[in-house]
Design an enzyme around this catalytic site. Structure first.
Site, PDB file in Angstrom:
ATOM      1  CG  HIS A 134      -6.390  -5.502   1.781  1.00 21.73           C
ATOM      2  ND1 HIS A 134      -5.804  -6.418   2.619  1.00 21.73           N
ATOM      3  CD2 HIS A 134      -7.532  -5.097   2.393  1.00 21.73           C
ATOM      4  CE1 HIS A 134      -6.551  -6.571   3.702  1.00 21.73           C
ATOM      5  NE2 HIS A 134      -7.617  -5.782   3.588  1.00 21.73           N
ATOM      6  CG  ASP A 152      -2.714  -8.452   0.567  1.00 20.38           C
ATOM      7  OD1 ASP A 152      -1.938  -8.742   1.482  1.00 20.38           O
ATOM      8  OD2 ASP A 152      -3.773  -7.798   0.742  1.00 20.38           O
ATOM      9  CG  ASP A 171      -4.857 -10.216   3.153  1.00 23.05           C
ATOM     10  OD1 ASP A 171      -4.506 -10.715   2.067  1.00 23.05           O
ATOM     11  OD2 ASP A 171      -4.538  -9.066   3.508  1.00 23.05           O
ATOM     12  CG  HIS A 189      -1.961  -1.082   1.192  1.00 20.48           C
ATOM     13  ND1 HIS A 189      -2.804  -1.286   0.125  1.00 20.48           N
ATOM     14  CD2 HIS A 189      -2.256  -2.048   2.094  1.00 20.48           C
ATOM     15  CE1 HIS A 189      -3.581  -2.343   0.369  1.00 20.48           C
ATOM     16  NE2 HIS A 189      -3.261  -2.822   1.558  1.00 20.48           N
TER      17      HIS A 189
HETATM   18 ZN    ZN Z   1      -3.909  -7.327   2.614  1.00 16.82          ZN
END
Ligand code: ZN
Ligand code: ZN
Lengths: 529, 438
Positions: free
Chosen positions: B150, B148, B237, B108
């Site tokens: 996200h 991931d 995740d 991120h």
């Molecule tokens: Zn993540």
């Protein structure tokens, strides 16, 4: 055994001591039993649960897997059926197994499945000469090594029992008897009956303990070099403490969980083969080892060895020097060199190979993984301040090594009997692992068979965990007959908050407490007991 | 035998805050599992130490505001240095593949760093990729497959206009999960259009859906694009036990994904089911990387939970893959003028929110539309934490002489104008990052 009795009688005659003689034995019994494959036929009943297929570890002994699953915090996810357990043990017996190992994954966190199998074997009236359980034989993390360790322990248990019986039958005049372990400490004869595996590889441990006992550089960091005929063994002492193998001893190709002094054996010795290498730059070089050529020519051998080189050069007097010169002449002729040049180059090759091995070992040690910032940023300084060496041909080779590494060189006295001195100087060691999980309210010390509930988990903190570990270690020392221990330490510890859904629900404490190995200082002849 | 180098640094003494998901405990059970399984006793594995990433290595991927020291802990340097060390194992041929299990994660973190976003401060993968390109040269092609849950918005930001880095992100749809981006229409800048591929998966995606995307979209793309190095940003995740997302993937699914993808380098990203997922997912990934049997890696909760994927999810994923496959195939025929205009520059304004640090950043950027290279770029950034602006003038890899001249002039102009407090000039090909504080 006759020899031990003879030595004991001789000692009694030689020493003007009153009262019983204390014995500290470094034996090759268990090591040889394993290496020569003479152990009791043993099978392992294993409870692997899910994960890595145990077959990937290439274990070459009979394995009898059972269903059952303990997770990483010691929770039983699936039970082990007593019926199936008994059937597996019976099948092992039918297959010829006389001894048994029972080992589960994460059994050091919860041994109940191992215990269930053991109960099933007993209830089934199945007789084995020895049964080793994983959580006692190898309480640290590492299931495959636990399987190997428990298995080898059962293999050698009978031989060790016979040996212990024989030692005890020496009877009158015998004081305490201690057995040297791979970690440089000693254990009682009684302990050696239940965990004989800990006595493997006590030879290299003995030479390191001898270095500690005899060195005049106490408390310093040093590399211990033990030059033998076939191999040279290296050990590392950091500020007076021997370094351990990270995972455990390796014996006969089997990685075990047996705590052991780190010892690196390189195929370089007084009797090694000498190879002629034509280097790219046109010059001739020699490479020594790794296999053994046989006896040096000066002692009646047929092929030249490094020992012949130092004998020919007159730096060591051993056997017939003229034969050594003859061997070097022949070697020199093949390499297009005078015998003197050939001898010098052989010594140089030996020295540079040994220096390279020392550098490589330290490079590896300094590159060993660490898991905390503190360890990463403050890696202890391992590099030696002194080279300490043992072994008969040591001085002739070691002086140039000392010069090359720019380190002072110490040649230890009594080097021919260093092994015995090391064994005599060693002190008892024991250790234990405490793992406490306050969320599950569980506390375990597998070495002592302690698996209990934490009564007031909210109040159980790091200090309590340490106190418990050290208190239990003291108790453990008394229990196995080692009396009041000195030098108790928490040698490693971790603690973690267990957080679930943004709330701290407990803590995990994980620590090793140990009586560190140490050597009694030995000075002069009277010191040897 | 496929040998795998493992860089494992669980940072057992570092956390964001003691009860934060990114805490000491995160890799504890993974360590326990790896050690208990005796994984490192297998001849296929060797473990290595990470190292500290240097300021210079970090500045190849980031512009830190106000400076590196204001943000970084040693743990960040070790996580990025661990990724670099993993790459070096592969580049030097020491190991066939490498895996960096390090924390905190990084995907991120964008080019500009005003603070932490989504637990990330340093984009470990980007720092590593820039290190790889310094070793392999300006023509090296690198694919990052971010798995991931996200959206890898930081990595996307850094490589949005870079034609030699293909960024494919598989993630839970941004309408239902942080950071709320990663839609199909985010496809890359004018110099690298189509080389950002976003796969927004519906909540409830399981092994079947994830592997369908890998087999029918990701592998064909990789086969066509022919990267020199494939990097997997392996967030864990998507697991059915993860507390922060809503997916149904199992350890078996992750292991099979790894087996299909055959990444050269794996870098751990997120994953906060520290007990129920990480020990098993990490084990599965490592076994698959080494080409070993992983069929017996099973989570304790699997029997009870029985994760499964609904039919409508399966149908939606089939549509998604079909659509994205067509977009990939047609990427070169797209009318870029319609997307980016006909002017000299493509300009954009945007806001970036730093959830972990609680900072809002505003950016004004422009990319030179150039037919000879990807085009130089200028970004002016401000945040509500500091009153002044920071400007970065960035050359692309393989910059044309025209862009190089313009960018250097723009840098000098920024310095003399003194409007920005700090001006940075990035020249990846010459491995130079110049900074000037007014
Ligand atoms: Zn993540
Ligand atoms: Zn250009």
């Amino acid at each position: 055994m006759a020899s031990t009795k003879a030595v004991l009688d001789e000692l009694k005659a030689a020493c003007p001591l009153k009262g019983p003689v204390n014995l500290q034995l470094s034996t090759t019994l268990t090591t040889n039993t394993i290496v020569e494959g003479r152990g009791t036929a043993t099978a392992a009943v294993v409870i692997p649960g899910p994960g890595v297929d145990l077959r990937l570890h290439g274990l070459d002994f009979p394995l009898f897997p059972l269903p059952g699953y303990v997770d990483h915090r010691g929770r039983v996810v699936a039970e082990c059926e007593p019926k199936e357990a008994a059937a597996a043990a019976r099948e092992a017996q039918r297959g010829g197994a006389e001894a048994l190992a029972i080992v589960g994954k994460f059994s050091q966190r919860n041994p109940s499945l191992e215990q269930a199998v053991l109960d099933a074997v007993h209830n089934g009236k199945l007789k084995f000469s020895h049964i080793s359980v994983g959580h006692k034989a190898a309480p640290r993390l590492g299931f495959p090594r636990r399987v190997v360790t428990a298995h080898l322990n059962s293999q050698v248990a009978k031989a060790q029992r016979k040996f212990a019986d024989a030692v005890e039958s020496l009877g009158e005049g015998l004081g305490s008897v201690r057995i040297l372990k791979a970690d440089g400490g000693t254990m009682t004869l009684a302990q050696s009956r239940s965990l004989p595996i800990e006595s493997i590889l006590s030879g290299p441990a003995a030479s390191t303990m001898a270095a500690l006992a005899l060195t005049s550089h106490q408390g310093k960091s040093m590399v211990v070099v033990d030059i033998g005929g076939t191999t040279t063994d290296l050990a590392v002492i950091v500020q007076g403490q021997p370094l351990y193998a990270r995972e455990g001893a390796v014996i006969g190709g089997y990685p075990t969980a047996v705590p052991a002094i780190l010892s690196r054996s390189i195929g370089l010795g007084g009797d090694s083969e000498i190879h002629i290498i034509d280097s790219e730059e046109g010059g001739t070089r020699f490479r020594i080892g790794p296999s053994r050529a046989g006896s040096p020519v000066c002692l009646g051998g047929t092929r030249p060895t490094p020992t012949d080189a130092v004998v020919a050069l007159g730096r060591v007097s051993l056997g017939d020097r003229s034969r050594a010169v003859g061997a070097l002449k022949e070697l020199g002729a093949r390499a297009g060199l005078s015998w003197e040049a050939a001898a010098e180059r052989v010594v140089n090759a030996f020295v540079s190979q040994l220096c390279a091995a020392i550098h490589k070992l330290y490079g590896e040690l300094e590159g060993q993984p660490v898991y905390t910032l503190a360890e990463f940023l403050e890696t202890p300084h391992l590099r030696p301040e002194v080279i300490t060496c043992l072994g008969t041909p040591a001085p002739a080779f070691m002086r140039p090594v000392g010069e090359a590494l720019q380190l002072p060189l110490e040649i230890l006295p009594h080097s021919a009997s260093a092994n015995a001195i090391g064994a005599a100087a060693a002190r008892p060691t024991i250790g234990l692992t405490l793992y406490a999980d306050t969320a599950l309210r569980s506390l375990s010390i597998p070495e002592m068979g302690i698996f209990q509930e934490i009564e007031r988990p909210a109040l159980f903190d790091q200090r309590k965990a340490r106190d418990r570990a050290l208190g239990k270690l003291r108790e453990y020392a008394r229990e196995v007959g080692l009396g009041e221990p000195q030098d108790m330490d928490i040698v490693s510890e971790e603690s973690f908050n267990i957080v679930r859904g943004f709330y701290t629900v407990g803590r995990i404490f994980h620590m090793h407490a140990q009586i560190r190995p140490s050597a009694q200082r030995i000075t002069g002849e009277e010191g040897v007991r | 035998m496929k040998s795998v180098g493992l860089i494992f640094f669980p940072a057992f003494d570092w956390c964001i805050t003691p009860d934060h998901p990114e805490r000491e405990e995160r890799l504890l059970y993974t360590r326990d599992q790896i050690e208990e399984e005796g994984l490192l006793d297998l001849p296929e594995f060797r473990e290595y130490r990470p190292r500290l990433a240097t300021d210079h290595e970090l500045s190849r991927a980031h512009v830190f505001v106000p400076n590196i020291r204001a943000h970084l802990t040693e743990s960040h340097r070790i996580a990025a240095g661990g990724a670099i060390a993993a790459a070096d194992l592969v580049l030097r041929g020491t190991e066939k593949r490498a895996c960096a299990l390090v924390r905190p994660p990084g995907h991120h973190s964008m080019r500009f760093v005003h603070g932490a976003r989504g637990f990330c401060l340093v984009n470990n993968e980007a720092v590593m990729v820039e290190h790889i390109r310094q070793q392999l040269g300006p023509q090296a092609k690198i694919a990052i497959v971010d798995t991931d849950v996200h959206h890898g918005d930081g990595t996307q930001d850094i490589y949005y206009n870079d034609p030699n880095v293909l960024h494919i992100s598989l993630h839970q749809d941004g309408r239902t999960l942080y950071p709320g981006t990663g839609f199909m229409n985010e496809r890359g800048g004018p110099g690298a259009f189509g080389l950002t591929v976003n796969v927004p998966l519906p909540p409830g995606t399981g092994d079947g859906g994830l592997l369908y995307v890998i087999e029918n979209l990701v592998l064909p793309i990789l086969k066509e694009w022919q990267p020199d190095i494939v990097v997997n940003g392996a967030g864990q995740d998507n697991h059915f036990t993860d507390p922060l997302a809503n997916m149904e993937v199992t350890a078996q699914g992750y292991a099979r994904l790894t087996e299909l993808l055959q990444p050269d380098i794996v870098v751990l990203e997120g994953g906060y089911s520290v007990e129920g997922a990480l020990p098993y997912v990490n084990l599965g990934i490592l076994l698959a990387l080494a080409g070993l049997d992983y069929s017996q890696v099973v989570e304790p909760d699997l029997e009870r939970v029985k994760p499964r994927q609904a039919q409508r999810v399966t149908d939606h994923i089939a549509w998604l893959v079909d659509e994205l496959g067509q977009m990939w195939a047609g990427r070169k025929g797209v009318d870029l003028e319609a997307h980016f205009g006909k002017g000299k520059f493509f300009e954009r304004k945007r806001m970036v929110y730093y959830d972990t640090a609680g900072i809002t950043e505003t950016q004004n950027g422009k990319i030179r539309l150039c037919s000879s290279c990807a085009g130089w770029e200028l970004v002016e950034s401000r945040s509500d934490r500091y009153a002044y602006a920071t400007v970065a003038v960035m050359l692309p890899w393989n910059a044309c002489p025209g862009c190089r001249g313009e960018a250097e002039a723009a840098y000098q102009e920024q310095i003399s104008e003194k409007k920005a407090k700090k001006v940075v000039f990035c020249d990846p090909e010459r491995d130079k990052v110049l900074g000037c504080t007014n």
